[in-house]
Each structure stands twice: as C-alpha cells, then as structure tokens.
Write a protein that holds these residues in place. Structure first.
Motif, short mmCIF file in Angstrom:
data_model
loop_
_atom_site.label_atom_id
_atom_site.label_comp_id
_atom_site.label_asym_id
_atom_site.label_seq_id
_atom_site.Cartn_x
_atom_site.Cartn_y
_atom_site.Cartn_z
N ALA A 136 0.84 -1.19 0.00
CA ALA A 136 0.00 0.00 0.00
C ALA A 136 0.88 1.25 0.00
N TYR A 137 0.36 2.29 -0.63
CA TYR A 137 1.06 3.58 -0.70
C TYR A 137 0.16 4.65 -0.07
N TRP A 138 0.79 5.65 0.51
CA TRP A 138 0.10 6.71 1.21
C TRP A 138 0.67 8.04 0.75
N TYR A 139 -0.18 9.09 0.76
CA TYR A 139 0.29 10.43 0.44
C TYR A 139 0.26 11.24 1.73
N ASN A 140 1.41 11.80 2.10
CA ASN A 140 1.53 12.61 3.30
C ASN A 140 1.28 14.07 2.91
N VAL A 141 0.17 14.65 3.38
CA VAL A 141 -0.18 16.01 2.99
C VAL A 141 0.74 17.05 3.63
N VAL B 88 5.19 10.53 -1.01
CA VAL B 88 4.53 9.24 -1.03
C VAL B 88 5.28 8.34 -0.05
N GLU B 89 4.53 7.62 0.76
CA GLU B 89 5.11 6.72 1.74
C GLU B 89 4.54 5.32 1.55
N ASN C 109 -2.53 12.86 8.88
CA ASN C 109 -2.23 13.65 7.69
C ASN C 109 -1.83 12.79 6.50
N LEU C 110 -2.37 11.58 6.46
CA LEU C 110 -2.10 10.67 5.36
C LEU C 110 -3.37 10.44 4.57
N MET C 111 -3.23 10.38 3.26
CA MET C 111 -4.33 10.00 2.37
C MET C 111 -4.00 8.63 1.82
N GLY C 112 -4.98 7.77 1.78
CA GLY C 112 -4.75 6.45 1.23
C GLY C 112 -5.45 5.40 2.06
N PRO C 113 -5.20 4.17 1.79
CA PRO C 113 -4.11 3.64 0.97
C PRO C 113 -4.44 3.64 -0.52
N TYR C 114 -3.40 3.64 -1.32
CA TYR C 114 -3.49 3.57 -2.77
C TYR C 114 -2.76 2.32 -3.24
N ASP C 115 -3.17 1.82 -4.40
CA ASP C 115 -2.58 0.60 -4.94
C ASP C 115 -1.22 0.80 -5.57
N SER C 116 -0.91 2.04 -5.96
CA SER C 116 0.36 2.28 -6.63
C SER C 116 0.97 3.59 -6.16
N ALA D 178 -0.64 6.47 -8.15
CA ALA D 178 -1.95 6.89 -7.65
C ALA D 178 -1.79 7.73 -6.38
N ALA D 179 -0.90 7.34 -5.51
CA ALA D 179 -0.67 8.11 -4.28
C ALA D 179 -0.10 9.49 -4.59
N SER D 180 0.77 9.57 -5.58
CA SER D 180 1.38 10.86 -5.90
C SER D 180 0.37 11.84 -6.49
N HIS D 181 -0.75 11.32 -6.99
CA HIS D 181 -1.81 12.17 -7.55
C HIS D 181 -3.00 12.30 -6.60
N ALA D 182 -2.81 12.01 -5.34
CA ALA D 182 -3.90 11.98 -4.36
C ALA D 182 -4.64 13.30 -4.28
#
Length: 60
Positions: free
Chosen positions: A2-7, A12-13, A23-30, A33-37
């Motif tokens: 899983a990938y997460w975007y730290n606002v 991307v984490e 302050n995380l958005m996700g999880p994302y599959d790639s 995808a996380a970098s475009h959150a």
C-alpha cells in the motif's frame, strides 16, 4: 504493498515508512496513484459539488 500520500510533506510513503498521524491520504494501490492523491481528491470534490448543485436545482 500500500502507498500513502503525506499532505504535510508532499511525499509518497509505503507501509514500511509511513508516518503516524491523521495527515495521510490512502491507501493507494500504486505509487503513481498516491502521488496524484490531491488531484484525485480535487476532481472528486468538484464532481460531488456539481452533483449537489444539480440535485438542489431539481428540487422545488
């Protein structure tokens, strides 16, 4: 994985290095995808707002 975007940091984490906190958005599959959150969230919000306006205009 899983990938997460730290606002806060704009980074991307992964599960292995993700920050603690709300302050995380996700999880994302790639990573992509996380970098475009933020862009994805903006687009979804705009679509929901448009749907709300259409709903409001349809009510009498």
């Amino acid at each position: 994985m899983a990938y997460w975007y730290n606002v806060d940091t704009g980074q991307v984490e992964t599960d292995e290095d993700k920050s603690q906190g709300a302050n995380l958005m996700g999880p994302y599959d790639s990573q992509d995808a996380a970098s475009h959150a933020l862009q994805t969230a903006r687009e979804k919000t705009e679509a929901w707002d448009a749907a709300d306006r259409e709903w409001d205009e349809g009510e009498d």
